[in-house]
Design a protein around this motif. Structure first.
Motif, PDB file in Angstrom:
ATOM      1  N   THR A 112       0.820  -1.398   0.089  1.00  0.00           N
ATOM      2  CA  THR A 112      -0.035   0.028   0.059  1.00  0.00           C
ATOM      3  C   THR A 112       0.871   1.384   0.047  1.00  0.00           C
ATOM      4  O   THR A 112       0.499   2.217  -0.624  1.00  0.00           O
ATOM      5  CB  THR A 112      -0.746  -0.008   1.208  1.00  0.00           C
ATOM      6  N   ARG A 113       1.893   1.216   0.804  1.00  0.00           N
ATOM      7  CA  ARG A 113       2.763   2.343   0.979  1.00  0.00           C
ATOM      8  C   ARG A 113       3.488   2.555  -0.327  1.00  0.00           C
ATOM      9  O   ARG A 113       3.636   3.660  -1.057  1.00  0.00           O
ATOM     10  CB  ARG A 113       3.900   2.179   1.991  1.00  0.00           C
ATOM     11  N   GLU A 131       2.136   1.780  -3.419  1.00  0.00           N
ATOM     12  CA  GLU A 131       1.184   2.232  -4.400  1.00  0.00           C
ATOM     13  C   GLU A 131       0.951   3.890  -4.040  1.00  0.00           C
ATOM     14  O   GLU A 131       0.707   4.507  -5.030  1.00  0.00           O
ATOM     15  CB  GLU A 131      -0.209   1.413  -4.143  1.00  0.00           C
ATOM     16  N   VAL A 132       0.781   4.010  -2.978  1.00  0.00           N
ATOM     17  CA  VAL A 132       0.798   5.863  -2.446  1.00  0.00           C
ATOM     18  C   VAL A 132       1.724   6.530  -2.763  1.00  0.00           C
ATOM     19  O   VAL A 132       1.672   7.448  -3.565  1.00  0.00           O
ATOM     20  CB  VAL A 132       0.549   5.758  -0.854  1.00  0.00           C
ATOM     21  N   TYR A 172       1.965   9.496  -5.661  1.00  0.00           N
ATOM     22  CA  TYR A 172       2.386  10.766  -5.548  1.00  0.00           C
ATOM     23  C   TYR A 172       3.458  11.114  -6.460  1.00  0.00           C
ATOM     24  O   TYR A 172       3.476  12.420  -7.246  1.00  0.00           O
ATOM     25  CB  TYR A 172       2.846  10.925  -4.164  1.00  0.00           C
ATOM     26  N   PHE A 177      -2.438  14.806   0.549  1.00  0.00           N
ATOM     27  CA  PHE A 177      -1.409  13.532   0.981  1.00  0.00           C
ATOM     28  C   PHE A 177      -0.982  14.025   2.446  1.00  0.00           C
ATOM     29  O   PHE A 177      -0.763  12.939   3.356  1.00  0.00           O
ATOM     30  CB  PHE A 177      -0.088  13.574   0.106  1.00  0.00           C
ATOM     31  N   LYS A 196      -1.797  11.376   5.507  1.00  0.00           N
ATOM     32  CA  LYS A 196      -0.643  10.667   5.879  1.00  0.00           C
ATOM     33  C   LYS A 196      -0.669   9.804   7.013  1.00  0.00           C
ATOM     34  O   LYS A 196       0.159   8.827   7.308  1.00  0.00           O
ATOM     35  CB  LYS A 196       0.625  11.513   5.941  1.00  0.00           C
ATOM     36  N   ILE A 214      -7.727   4.163   3.516  1.00  0.00           N
ATOM     37  CA  ILE A 214      -6.514   4.395   2.542  1.00  0.00           C
ATOM     38  C   ILE A 214      -6.966   3.900   1.158  1.00  0.00           C
ATOM     39  O   ILE A 214      -6.692   4.522   0.283  1.00  0.00           O
ATOM     40  CB  ILE A 214      -5.402   3.235   2.955  1.00  0.00           C
ATOM     41  N   CYS A 247      -9.131   6.767  -0.295  1.00  0.00           N
ATOM     42  CA  CYS A 247      -8.195   7.524  -0.875  1.00  0.00           C
ATOM     43  C   CYS A 247      -7.542   7.232  -1.953  1.00  0.00           C
ATOM     44  O   CYS A 247      -7.224   8.252  -3.002  1.00  0.00           O
ATOM     45  CB  CYS A 247      -7.290   7.927   0.422  1.00  0.00           C
ATOM     46  N   ILE A 248      -6.975   5.866  -2.052  1.00  0.00           N
ATOM     47  CA  ILE A 248      -6.284   5.603  -3.209  1.00  0.00           C
ATOM     48  C   ILE A 248      -7.170   5.734  -4.599  1.00  0.00           C
ATOM     49  O   ILE A 248      -6.900   6.385  -5.738  1.00  0.00           O
ATOM     50  CB  ILE A 248      -5.549   4.044  -3.075  1.00  0.00           C
ATOM     51  N   CYS A 295      -7.839   9.354  -5.680  1.00  0.00           N
ATOM     52  CA  CYS A 295      -6.501   9.967  -6.292  1.00  0.00           C
ATOM     53  C   CYS A 295      -6.567   9.519  -7.698  1.00  0.00           C
ATOM     54  O   CYS A 295      -6.405  10.135  -8.722  1.00  0.00           O
ATOM     55  CB  CYS A 295      -5.458   9.479  -5.470  1.00  0.00           C
TER      56      CYS A 295
END
Length: 122
Positions: free
Chosen positions: A5-6, A8-9, A13, A48, A52, A60, A63-64, A67
């Motif tokens: 997930t990190r 992907e985020v 960004y 973001f 965070k 999460i 939010c993804i 975005c």
């Protein structure tokens, strides 16, 4: 937040920042391009930073999804701003006359994914 997930985020960004470098306003005017680039950067940084510290995987994921949807809509329509939804104030009528509270609930449920955080920051 899991490692996947990190990643992907962080990928989203980076994708936004790459998008800003290539962004051209639909009008072709340099001033409009600069304003739109600034809007995209400010919006991304604000959202973001706001999100965070999220730890709930469902939030999460929402939010993804938001975005990703905003990026795709922006690329498709060549506008960085979220597309508004046009609903008349009492356009979502409930089955029974329960008043304004049910209208607000229906309006909230009918909000598209790409506008979930728009009212919170503007």
């Amino acid at each position: 937040m899991t490692t996947a997930t990190r990643q992907e985020v962080l990928g989203l960004y980076r994708r936004i920042f790459r998008l800003v470098r290539k962004w051209q306003a639909a009008s072709g005017q340099m001033e409009d391009t600069i304003k739109e680039k600034q809007y995209i950067l400010n919006e991304a940084r604000t959202l973001f930073q706001k999100n965070k510290n999220l730890t709930d995987t469902d939030l999460i994921k929402q939010c993804i999804d938001e975005c990703t949807a905003r990026i795709e809509i922006g690329l498709h329509y060549q506008i960085p701003y979220p597309r508004p939804i046009h609903l008349p104030p009492m356009g979502l009528t409930p089955l029974r006359g329960r008043g304004l509270r049910s209208q607000e609930k229906l309006r909230k449920l009918s909000k598209p994914v790409y506008l979930k955080s728009h009212d919170e920051i503007s």
